[in-house]
Design an enzyme around this catalytic site. Structure first.
Site, PDB file in Angstrom:
ATOM      1  N   ASP A 120       2.039   1.218  -5.197  1.00  0.00           N
ATOM      2  CA  ASP A 120       1.252   1.466  -6.411  1.00  0.00           C
ATOM      3  C   ASP A 120       1.533   2.827  -7.042  1.00  0.00           C
ATOM      4  O   ASP A 120       0.649   3.455  -7.620  1.00  0.00           O
ATOM      5  CB  ASP A 120      -0.252   1.316  -6.120  1.00  0.00           C
ATOM      6  CG  ASP A 120      -0.573  -0.029  -5.500  1.00  0.00           C
ATOM      7  OD1 ASP A 120       0.070  -1.025  -5.893  1.00  0.00           O
ATOM      8  OD2 ASP A 120      -1.444  -0.087  -4.612  1.00  0.00           O
TER       9      ASP A 120
ATOM     10  N   GLY B 287       1.827  -5.878  -6.934  1.00  0.00           N
ATOM     11  CA  GLY B 287       1.125  -5.969  -8.218  1.00  0.00           C
ATOM     12  C   GLY B 287       1.666  -4.854  -9.084  1.00  0.00           C
ATOM     13  O   GLY B 287       1.380  -3.694  -8.832  1.00  0.00           O
ATOM     14  N   HIS B 288       2.499  -5.190 -10.043  1.00  0.00           N
ATOM     15  CA  HIS B 288       3.149  -4.186 -10.878  1.00  0.00           C
ATOM     16  C   HIS B 288       2.582  -4.264 -12.293  1.00  0.00           C
ATOM     17  O   HIS B 288       2.699  -5.289 -12.962  1.00  0.00           O
ATOM     18  CB  HIS B 288       4.671  -4.397 -10.877  1.00  0.00           C
ATOM     19  CG  HIS B 288       5.294  -4.203  -9.518  1.00  0.00           C
ATOM     20  ND1 HIS B 288       6.608  -4.430  -9.252  1.00  0.00           N
ATOM     21  CD2 HIS B 288       4.749  -3.780  -8.345  1.00  0.00           C
ATOM     22  CE1 HIS B 288       6.856  -4.159  -7.965  1.00  0.00           C
ATOM     23  NE2 HIS B 288       5.733  -3.777  -7.404  1.00  0.00           N
TER      24      HIS B 288
ATOM     25  N   LYS C 206       5.743   1.742 -10.160  1.00  0.00           N
ATOM     26  CA  LYS C 206       7.112   1.217 -10.232  1.00  0.00           C
ATOM     27  C   LYS C 206       7.304   0.294 -11.427  1.00  0.00           C
ATOM     28  O   LYS C 206       8.284   0.393 -12.161  1.00  0.00           O
ATOM     29  CB  LYS C 206       7.459   0.446  -8.938  1.00  0.00           C
ATOM     30  CG  LYS C 206       7.392   1.292  -7.683  1.00  0.00           C
ATOM     31  CD  LYS C 206       7.559   0.458  -6.426  1.00  0.00           C
ATOM     32  CE  LYS C 206       6.381  -0.434  -6.111  1.00  0.00           C
ATOM     33  NZ  LYS C 206       5.148   0.267  -5.729  1.00  0.00           N
TER      34      LYS C 206
ATOM     35  N   GLN D 192       6.088  -2.468  -2.985  1.00  0.00           N
ATOM     36  CA  GLN D 192       5.413  -1.662  -1.964  1.00  0.00           C
ATOM     37  C   GLN D 192       5.976  -0.224  -1.973  1.00  0.00           C
ATOM     38  O   GLN D 192       6.461   0.228  -2.993  1.00  0.00           O
ATOM     39  CB  GLN D 192       5.523  -2.295  -0.570  1.00  0.00           C
ATOM     40  CG  GLN D 192       4.715  -3.572  -0.402  1.00  0.00           C
ATOM     41  CD  GLN D 192       5.404  -4.821  -0.942  1.00  0.00           C
ATOM     42  OE1 GLN D 192       6.546  -5.090  -0.637  1.00  0.00           O
ATOM     43  NE2 GLN D 192       4.698  -5.600  -1.736  1.00  0.00           N
TER      44      GLN D 192
HETATM   45  P1  GDP Z   1       3.232  -0.403  -8.893  1.00  0.00           P
HETATM   46  O1  GDP Z   1       2.752  -1.390  -7.899  1.00  0.00           O
HETATM   47  O2  GDP Z   1       4.016   0.704  -8.273  1.00  0.00           O
HETATM   48  O3  GDP Z   1       3.961  -1.018 -10.048  1.00  0.00           O
HETATM   49  O4  GDP Z   1       1.925   0.299  -9.493  1.00  0.00           O
HETATM   50  P2  GDP Z   1       0.552  -0.455  -9.914  1.00  0.00           P
HETATM   51  O5  GDP Z   1       0.759  -1.130 -11.206  1.00  0.00           O
HETATM   52  O6  GDP Z   1       0.002  -1.241  -8.792  1.00  0.00           O
HETATM   53  O7  GDP Z   1      -0.416   0.797 -10.048  1.00  0.00           O
HETATM   54  C1  GDP Z   1      -0.170   1.824 -10.941  1.00  0.00           C
HETATM   55  C2  GDP Z   1      -1.380   1.934 -11.888  1.00  0.00           C
HETATM   56  O8  GDP Z   1      -1.334   3.163 -12.583  1.00  0.00           O
HETATM   57  C3  GDP Z   1      -1.388   0.869 -12.972  1.00  0.00           C
HETATM   58  O9  GDP Z   1      -2.714   0.590 -13.308  1.00  0.00           O
HETATM   59  C4  GDP Z   1      -0.668   1.545 -14.123  1.00  0.00           C
HETATM   60  O10 GDP Z   1      -1.027   1.021 -15.386  1.00  0.00           O
HETATM   61  C5  GDP Z   1      -1.146   2.953 -13.980  1.00  0.00           C
HETATM   62  N1  GDP Z   1      -0.207   4.002 -14.388  1.00  0.00           N
HETATM   63  C6  GDP Z   1       1.143   4.050 -14.246  1.00  0.00           C
HETATM   64  N2  GDP Z   1       1.614   5.246 -14.657  1.00  0.00           N
HETATM   65  C7  GDP Z   1       0.541   5.963 -15.055  1.00  0.00           C
HETATM   66  C8  GDP Z   1       0.374   7.303 -15.542  1.00  0.00           C
HETATM   67  O11 GDP Z   1       1.313   8.077 -15.686  1.00  0.00           O
HETATM   68  N3  GDP Z   1      -0.910   7.693 -15.834  1.00  0.00           N
HETATM   69  C9  GDP Z   1      -1.983   6.879 -15.661  1.00  0.00           C
HETATM   70  N4  GDP Z   1      -3.189   7.356 -15.964  1.00  0.00           N
HETATM   71  N5  GDP Z   1      -1.856   5.618 -15.208  1.00  0.00           N
HETATM   72  C10 GDP Z   1      -0.612   5.185 -14.898  1.00  0.00           C
HETATM   73  P1  IMO Z   2       3.073  -2.792  -4.851  1.00  0.00           P
HETATM   74  O1  IMO Z   2       4.447  -3.406  -5.029  1.00  0.00           O
HETATM   75  C1  IMO Z   2       0.057  -1.304  -2.093  1.00  0.00           C
HETATM   76  C2  IMO Z   2      -0.257  -3.315   1.782  1.00  0.00           C
HETATM   77  C3  IMO Z   2      -1.517  -4.100   2.064  1.00  0.00           C
HETATM   78  C4  IMO Z   2      -1.619  -3.902   3.569  1.00  0.00           C
HETATM   79  C5  IMO Z   2      -0.151  -3.928   4.013  1.00  0.00           C
HETATM   80  C6  IMO Z   2       0.312  -5.277   4.541  1.00  0.00           C
HETATM   81  O2  IMO Z   2       2.114  -3.187  -5.906  1.00  0.00           O
HETATM   82  O3  IMO Z   2       3.187  -1.330  -4.637  1.00  0.00           O
HETATM   83  P2  IMO Z   2       0.908  -7.591   3.378  1.00  0.00           P
HETATM   84  O4  IMO Z   2       0.075  -8.515   2.552  1.00  0.00           O
HETATM   85  O5  IMO Z   2       2.121  -7.078   2.670  1.00  0.00           O
HETATM   86  O6  IMO Z   2       1.238  -8.142   4.728  1.00  0.00           O
HETATM   87  O7  IMO Z   2      -0.049  -6.322   3.645  1.00  0.00           O
HETATM   88  O8  IMO Z   2       0.606  -3.582   2.875  1.00  0.00           O
HETATM   89  N1  IMO Z   2       0.449  -3.704   0.540  1.00  0.00           N
HETATM   90  C7  IMO Z   2       0.455  -2.965  -0.572  1.00  0.00           C
HETATM   91  N2  IMO Z   2      -0.188  -1.812  -0.868  1.00  0.00           N
HETATM   92  N3  IMO Z   2       0.887  -1.858  -3.003  1.00  0.00           N
HETATM   93  C8  IMO Z   2       1.561  -2.986  -2.710  1.00  0.00           C
HETATM   94  O9  IMO Z   2       2.520  -3.491  -3.518  1.00  0.00           O
HETATM   95  C9  IMO Z   2       1.331  -3.622  -1.470  1.00  0.00           C
HETATM   96  N4  IMO Z   2       1.779  -4.753  -0.873  1.00  0.00           N
HETATM   97  C10 IMO Z   2       1.257  -4.782   0.353  1.00  0.00           C
HETATM   98  O10 IMO Z   2      -2.621  -3.566   1.383  1.00  0.00           O
HETATM   99  O11 IMO Z   2      -2.118  -2.619   3.851  1.00  0.00           O
HETATM  100 MG    MG Z   3       0.956  -2.255  -7.257  1.00  0.00          MG
END
Ligand code: GDP
Ligand code: IMO
Ligand code: MG
Length: 438
Positions: free
Chosen positions: A14, A41-42, A17, A225
């Site tokens: 998170d 979850g991207h 990416k 991840q």
């Molecule tokens: P990923 O799994 O690495 O793609 O990241 P996620 O989407 O799960 O989580 C990143 C969260 O931060 C999302 O809600 C994005 O919309 C938000 N986000 C990404 N870059 C920024 C930033 O520079 N500032 C803020 N405030 N939010 C951001």
């Molecule tokens: P993105 O791509 C954050 C975590 C779960 C748990 C561990 C194992 O959005 O960054 P699993 O279901 O993969 O066997 O769970 O990994 N986990 C993540 N945490 N971002 C993710 O993906 C994750 N995908 C799995 O919360 O701790």
């Molecule tokens: Mg994510």
């Protein structure tokens, strides 16, 4: 000259990416996912409109970009079809633009049943998985009994293999975990019906990538991840079941190590983690009771730190250079993309963990396994905050000097350049200092 760029998360996921993949795909012909599954979850925000992608590569919003799912990804047809349907409903063409490797292990309903049964069985020691069947599917792959996307092409053989593997897993579900068994006929019928939509998308992804490379096209490899969730190099056993580090781009797609030109390490300006496991710089805060550390609360609420896949509250804490420096090494990171700097905008002072104290001694490297972290205490340096908005900053010089110093300090401690800076969720709220494709 064309380049292959790998984007990976350097922390516990998170980091942002998806946003960065979407942003820099204006320079590429194709985007490849190489590990993980719909546990990811991207989040993409384009002109204020938010979309969360789980399985489909984050290049899908760029019309000319080919999206590919390499054999390292574990594929749930149910999750895939749901995601395709949602995107197509909102006017984004997916089916003709997505190619899937026949080597992807299939996530089937018994994997989800096993995932949940195992978590329940672990009780307080639960990993906190996403419950999507990721672990059990990778286990089947390594045990050489799993079903793969390519198996869908021969219905009779698929039925036979499914029967055998389900007998095995249903035995464990019933007799070891005391859970309901999963119905074979229902599983088979559903898989066959879903297969009719998936089959036309099956392509030899390794060959496709190499053909594109030979035509001098830029390709982006999208990690899921983060490095500390890597099955081999993460905080085991609180990890996911794939190689989330940059080497996963090689084993999970069909390129070779020499084919990677640049690795972009996405670093959140602080640290978060969802699920169980060690987190030395955590600032404990519980959203349900609104109790705990005030900075933890600020990071959680300003950063909207709730899981994009499960909705769970993400644990928040200070930036940790001990884990990051290990992460930079094992991923061979070329440059950093620092995200969510704006979340720190209202803090009076900001800490960075530069070492751990373990049994009275300073350590600059992380412990070997989860238990080792129990006695690791973070050693911090403290820097003044900037107390003003950095959202959407257009140039480095425009940043308040304290924010510039924070970024310079990270560069200094890691000996890596910050090539991209993100100061808001929207595609536009990004400052590209050095584009990895240039
Ligand atoms: P990923 O799994 O690495 O793609 O990241 P996620 O989407 O799960 O989580 C990143 C969260 O931060 C999302 O809600 C994005 O919309 C938000 N986000 C990404 N870059 C920024 C930033 O520079 N500032 C803020 N405030 N939010 C951001
Ligand atoms: P993105 O791509 C954050 C975590 C779960 C748990 C561990 C194992 O959005 O960054 P699993 O279901 O993969 O066997 O769970 O990994 N986990 C993540 N945490 N971002 C993710 O993906 C994750 N995908 C799995 O919360 O701790
Ligand atoms: Mg994510």
């Amino acid at each position: 000259m064309a380049k292959n760029v790998v984007i990976i998360g350097t922390q516990w996921g998170d980091e942002g990416k998806g946003k960065i993949v979407d942003l820099i795909t204006d320079k590429v012909s194709s985007v490849v996912r190489f590990q993980g599954g719909h546990n990811a979850g991207h989040t993409l925000v384009i002109n204020g409109k938010k979309t969360v992608l789980h399985l489909i590569p984050s290049g899908i919003f760029r019309n000319n970009v080919q999206c590919m799912i390499g054999h390292g990804v574990v594929l749930s047809m149910s999750a895939l079809l749901k995601e395709i349907e949602e995107l197509e409903k909102s006017g984004v063409e997916v089916k003709s633009r997505l190619k899937i490797s026949p080597g992807c292990p299939l996530i089937l309903p018994y994997h989800i049943a096993l995932d949940n049964a195992r978590e329940a069985y672990r009780g307080a020691a639960a990993i906190g998985t996403t419950g999507n069947g990721i672990g059990p599917t990778y286990e089947d792959k390594v045990a050489r009994r799993g079903l793969r996307v390519g198996d869908l092409l021969d219905e009779a053989l698929f039925s036979e293999k499914l029967k055998q593997v389900m007998e095995y897993h249903n035995f464990a579900l019933k007799n070891y975990y005391n859970q309901e068994v999963v119905d074979y006929q229902k599983t088979l019928d559903e898989a066959i019906s879903q297969a009719s939509i998936v089959k036309p998308m099956i392509v030899d992804i390794a060959e496709e990538i190499h053909t594109r490379m030979s035509k001098d096209e830029n390709i982006l490899f999208e990690g899921a991840q983060g490095a500390l969730l890597d099955i081999d190099q993460g905080t085991y056993p609180f990890v996911t079941s794939s190689n989330t580090t940059s080497g996963g781009a090689v084993t999970g797609s069909g390129i070779g190590v020499r084919d990677i030109d640049y690795v972009l390490g996405i670093v959140k300006a602080y640290t978060t983690r969802v699920g169980g496991g060690p987190f030395p710089t955590e600032l404990n805060y519980d959203v349900t009771t609104d109790e705990g550390d005030p900075v933890g609360r600020e990071l959680c609420s300003r950063g909207h730190e709730f899981g994009a896949t499960t909705g769970r509250q993400r644990r928040c804490g200070w930036l940790d250079l001990v884990i990051l420096n290990r992460s930079f090494k094992v991923n061979a990171v070329s440059g950093i993309c620092l995200t969510k700097l704006d979340v720190l905008d209202e803090l009076d002072s900001i800490k960075i963990c530069i070492a751990y104290e373990i049994n009275g001694e300073r350590a600059l490297t992380p412990p070997f396994s989860a238990e080792g972290y129990d006695i690791a205490k973070p050693v911090y340096i403290e820097m003044p905050g900037w107390n003003c908005s950095t959202i959407g900053t257009r140039s480095f010089d425009e940043l308040p000097i304290e924010a510039q110093n924070y970024i310079r300090k990270i560069e200094d401690l890691s000996q890596l350049p910050v090539d991209i800076l993100s100061t808001g969720p929207d595609r536009d709220e990004t400052l590209i200092i050095q584009n990895p494709f240039d």
